[in-house]
Design an enzyme around this catalytic site. Structure first.
Site: not given
Length: 157
Positions: A12, A18, A129
Site C-alpha cells: 500500500c 491496508r 485508503d
C-alpha cells in the site's frame, strides 16, 4: 498456484493501514488452514512511515477480528522484491504505478496484481485508503481484504 516455497507481498502507500492488515489477515487464514510454507510480508511505496507501527485504528480493527498486527513495523518497497516474491498484490492504482517505477524489467510487472483482482479478475478494483477516514472505513477495508485473502488462500491449496 503451488503452496511450496511460495511468497506473497502486499503493498500500500505507507505500510501502516491496508498492507499490514492484509499481511495479518493472510497469515491468520493460512495458520487456521495449517499452511505454514508460504511467506507473507507487506510494505509501502512511500518512506514517510518507515519504522513506525501500524495505525492504531488498523491495530484495533485487527484485534476485533482476532488478528494481532501490534508488532508490525512499516517498511518500504525495494526493487529486489520483484525477485523475492512470487506475487505482489497492490491496493490501488497509485500504488501500482509507484511499484512500476521500481521495475527496470517490465516483465517483472506480470507478477503484480490488484488484490481485489483475486475476487474480481481484471477489474482493478481499488481498496480505498482508510487513513483519513474513521473506524467505519477501516472496517470496510478489513472486510474487502478478508474476502480477497480467503479466496487467495483457496487458490494456494
Amino acid at each position: 498456484m503451488k503452496s511450496e516455497n511460495y511468497s506473497i507481498l502486499f503493498v500500500c502507500l505507507g505500510n501502516i493501514c491496508r498492507s499490514p492488515l492484509a499481511e495479518g489477515i493472510m497469515k491468520h487464514i493460512l495458520n487456521k488452514k495449517n499452511i505454514n510454507n508460504i511467506i507473507v510480508k507487506s510494505c509501502g511505496t512511500e518512506s514517510y512511515h518507515i519504522g513506525q507501527k501500524a495505525d492504531k485504528r488498523a491495530i484495533m480493527i485487527g484485534l476485533k477480528h482476532n488478528i494481532d498486527i501490534t508488532s508490525h513495523i512499516a517498511s518500504r518497497f525495494k526493487h529486489s522484491y520483484f525477485n523475492e516474491f512470487n506475487k505482489i498484490y497492490v491496493m490501488d492504482n497509485d500504488v501500482y504505478e509507484e511499484v512500476a517505477k521500481f521495475s527496470i524489467d517490465k516483465k517483472k510487472m506480470e507478477n503484480v496484481h490488484f488484490l481485489m483482482d483475486v475476487v474480481f479478475p481484471n477489474k482493478k478494483i481499488e481498496i480505498p485508503d482508510p487513513y483519513y477516514g474513521g473506524y467505519d472505513e477501516f472496517e470496510k477495508v478489513f472486510n474487502m481484504i478478508n474476502i480477497a485473502c480467503e479466496k487467495l488462500s483457496l487458490q494456494l491449496i
